[in-house]
Design an enzyme around this catalytic site. Sequence first.
Site, mmCIF file in Angstrom:
data_model
loop_
_atom_site.group_PDB
_atom_site.id
_atom_site.type_symbol
_atom_site.label_atom_id
_atom_site.label_comp_id
_atom_site.label_asym_id
_atom_site.label_seq_id
_atom_site.Cartn_x
_atom_site.Cartn_y
_atom_site.Cartn_z
ATOM 1 C CG HIS A 127 55.603 69.244 5.657
ATOM 2 N ND1 HIS A 127 55.042 68.596 6.814
ATOM 3 C CD2 HIS A 127 54.314 69.083 4.977
ATOM 4 C CE1 HIS A 127 53.937 68.226 6.760
ATOM 5 N NE2 HIS A 127 53.291 68.586 5.585
ATOM 6 C CB CYS A 159 55.786 68.858 13.509
ATOM 7 S SG CYS A 159 56.431 68.877 11.747
#
Lengths: 1019, 283
Positions: free
Chosen positions: B170, B271
Amino acid sequence: MTTEASSETEVKENAEESAAQPDQSEKATQETQEVLNTEEEDKEKGKVKEKEGKDGKGISRYLPTWLKKQKSLSQTSPTKETPPTEEPTSKVTEEEEVSAPEVNGHAEEAEEKEEVKSEPVKEKEVESNSNGSADTEPAKEEKLEESVQTTPEEKKETTKEADVAEEEKKGQEQETQAEADVQEGDGQTSIFQSPFRLVRKPKMKVVVCHVTLLDGTDFSCEVEKRANGQYLFFKVCEHLNLLEKDYFGLTYKDTHDEKCWLDPMKEIKRQIRSNNWQFSFNVKFYPPDPSLLTEDITRYLLCLQLRDDVAFGRLPCSFVTHALLGSYTLQAEFGDQEPDQPRPLDFISQQTFAPNQSKEMEEKILELHKSHKGMTPAQADIQFLENAKKLSMYGVDLHRAKDSEGVDIMLGVCANGLLVYKDRLRINRFAWPKILKISYKRNNFYIKIRPGETEQFESTVGFKLQNHRSAKRLWKVCVENHSFFRLNAPEPPTKARFLTLGSKFRYSGRTQAQTRMASSLIDRPAPNFERTSSKRISRSLDGAPVISITEAGRDTTENGHDPNLELQSDSKSQMRVHGDNIYVRHSNLMLEDHDKTQEEVLKHQASISQLKRSFMEAPPPSPPQPSQWEKRLTSSPASTIRIQQQQVVSVPQMETASADNAISDTKEPAKTTEVEIEETVVIQEVSKATKAGNVTVTSNSPVGPPAEQESSEQKVRSDEEVVVVEEENQTRQESVSSESESEEEAEYHPNVTTSISNTQIPEEKEEEDKLEEEVEKVEPEVLAAPAPSLPAEISQPAEETPQEEEEPRKETEEGMKDEVEEKQDDPETEESTDDPMLTPDETPKSFVPPEVEEEEQEEPKVNGEASAVDAEPRPHGICCSELPVVKTEMVTISDTFAAQKTEIATKEVPIVHTETKTITYEAAQLDGNGEGEPGVLMTAQTITSESLCTTTTTHITKTLKGGLSETRIEKRIVITGDCDIDHDQALAQAIKEAKEQHPDMSVTRVVVHKETELAEEED
Amino acid sequence: MAGLMAGFGHYTHAIVRGIPASLAKEALRTNQAEVDLDKARTEHDAYVQVLRTRLGLEVVELPADESLPDCVFVEDAAVVCGDTALITRPGAESRRRETEAMKEALTDLNMNIVEIADENATLDGGDVLFTGREFFVGLSKRTNQRGAEILADAFKDYAVSTVPVLEGLHLKSFCSMGGPGLIVIGSSDPAQKALKIMQQMSDHRYDKLTVPDDLAANCIYMNLPDKGHVLLHCTTDEFPESVKVFEKLKDHMLIPVSNLEKVKLDGALTCCSVLINKKKPDN
């Protein structure tokens, strides 16, 4: 309509003007008149020529036949009533208009102004008649004509229609004057009551203009049919009682129903091209920080614009923001919500706050409205703006375009630069400092990008627009936005003088810097103005005292202005500009540097004649600053300051080489107060940022150390941040930090940033040491914008050059001589002065450094052959084949991501994309003394400068031949332009300037490479 | 009054989710690595503890779902900014259903819910970097252009720029915000390149804090009423050199949080939570 030839000049003017007249909708009588005029003019021309012939040393020798031809062409054209004719004619007027300011800007005394003004016009004529004539001629000529010209206005009256265009111009100037008068406290009620108007009115055709104002009301006023945009705009501003008007503009719908900005400098009639005299008043430049506006009324108008933008989706925002903005609107318009009498929902629904206004939103608006209790309308406006300015699309002017792969994108022009959007996403961004050049060709729009740290070459990014029109429109918007937000003063006209080519368009108004400066001087009591609602609902809304102020109040405020400011700014606004690429000046910082050095230079150079000249010649721009400086630098005599000012101006035009920036930036630390002013101007964003998180910043300071481990660039930044923190949010400090932005760029990648080709730089540097003087010498000679910064870097003495360069350009021979004299101790210069005969002609190729091989000599000798140029009917674009020196890699944008793009730019080997169609006219070499006989090369030097729409490469070689030294200057000028270009004019100008600048030299060869393309339409 | 873009880092609530047993074996990962489920759970508990006890956030803990091995990484399921929550459409097929519970939780918190209807769009919250002034969306294996467009539509006030993610899972696998206007960035080439792009694309200036380890660049910044700047970052055990860099942030309350196990599944600190500011921002 009796055109008595009251004087030669008068008649000539007439003719000229008539020639310049647009053919549209003119009465037959007029036309005949024009014909008459032209005839007369022909005669007059003849006379003038004769005169010249007598006075001068055989100008005609240099006077090519084609010039004459051209003349007659343009004369007859108006009678033909065909569209194409409009092109050249309008050009003439434009030029004239433009030329005026040059003089204007010199801060002439008001009385002098009149004559001076007329001068350029005449000059022009002389120029065109006697192109290539010895430089002394024009001067004499001018004097003659001047004296004639000084005759009072009655003459002008007699000249009537034919003269109108010119009067218009004068009118402007008078307006300017009038304005100044007002400021001086004449008690005039209106800026617009200029004498000329009164005089002229009776004979003028008057048209009613309808202007839709921001509150939706209509304002009608009469203007003369030939009035220019500014006239109408000022009328509107006057009506609105608006002083900070530079953020605003008038728009009209063109024949394709597209919104265009009315050019203040051009006749309205010529722009609208229809009989639809319908305009709207709009915000043209959205101030990045509206809280810095001086007056509430300005903010109010900005609010009105934004409300509209928001309501119709031009400024997208979220639900919550819609509601918040709506609630501030309610508060501003209707005041506190009465708790006992809440406004019914249906009342709210009558107002448009958002494109898809839901009940839910309306409820939210009402809810938020309650929380604004006690807020005055002005406060509510401020809150509204504080929120609106943060929206990502605030002040972004979107244009539809396609990337090279035909993918639809949007180009957004804003205060910071150019944004590229695909759908809603920002896929790229080019900050102004990154952009070296903006241009367009047909329906293509190009920006040349400064190479990044790791890149070697500039890259050019191209976009396709719908058509030529939209490309041009986008280009214009870019030019204007860049000028407004990044420059201290609009581009100076000086170089324009030489480049009569390309679109003449340039931003003509005040820059943000200037307007801020000006508005800081506003000290009228807050004017009373009605809000939209207050019209509907007569109810006083706020506790803010409403002082009813009438014209008197206005006057006083105007008094507050420094008259100089107004004068100059106006004159500046008339500046002529040519070319359709703009050379992007980013670092204003460099200005100071040059300025400073020039100041020093002045000390030993301030001969009276120079002062005089500078007064006469200095380009108008950068008005407000100087006045500010004057205040600061109290000790220095005003005259000196003025000179500085013009020098400052001159510098930017030469800018071109990004190297300059680097260099000047490095010097920045030494900056003075002046610098600060400019910086404050330059970057607004930063202050915002810092403001946002004072705390944060503080926290950042510790970040400094780690950052240091990284690229030095970063280091600088964080350090500066720290500084800011320590010193709190004071504007000055902010500005300091802001400057760092540009500093950062320049300081750390100077090698790369040079727009001068890499090859050249080393070369120059090598020579620098030995040849300082030469640099000096060379610089002034360079026509357009020689990379001044290089010399700047070299040494102090070299710094003189920019200043000098500017002067000679505009000056008559005398000036030039003075200059030369001053330098006489410098052997090299002496040579050129002493043996004018030597100069000429071809230095053997071998002396020319390889990269210059292709260079043509634009240094000119006009000769008959050039007339061939004439034959080419379509002046769409002159583009001498690409500079061999600066290799440009063409990278076209694709819808891919910025990263990929950058990579491409870095890795690819430069490819020069050059159009191959080239027509060459080569003049025979008449003056070939010393032809070919190789001597000993003493020095060789190449200077490349880039500006607006031209790239000028000056190559100077000094050779020793049999004891005589010969200086040979080759100038290669690449002009990129659109269809507006008048080659002949350009060439003529170039030649003339060359002559002027190097009176002691002769022109040996002129080569014109022309690259013509069919434009889709003539604009 | 509640202004636009006020209060970056102000949070009142956090949504987290339990770790299912399936995590150890079935959770997606880019590197093959053995995950110790117990250790992971301990780690996660400590993480939640910091949010709840140390920082005083109201923590909404969603139950783990065995059929969703990756469900602990709640960040990918939603992007919350202001009052608006965009329910994402995760790029990994197996994770799509993670959004259901998330949507419920956000609805319960009275957020304005925006959902992605477009079947062609994918968006992982881990690719979305909100700087307080604008969004950067990483175009990665998990997030595509269309997803970014929808995000731009959902948060119209802000500029949304795309950044290609050349390496790593990401965008936030190598960067995050360390404060208002401060981007923490890894020192790898791809990370630095991405930063350059972000800087180029932005009208705002950002400071950067470069840490030697890309993974360490993922940290959680908050600005809490009585605590000021708070930064949750990696521990010395994991990235000693990077911690040294963080320690130079004198004004931040630095809280090292261990992430040894979850990192094996490409799970970084951000996250494991969705942070929300429910209170009206202060005036």
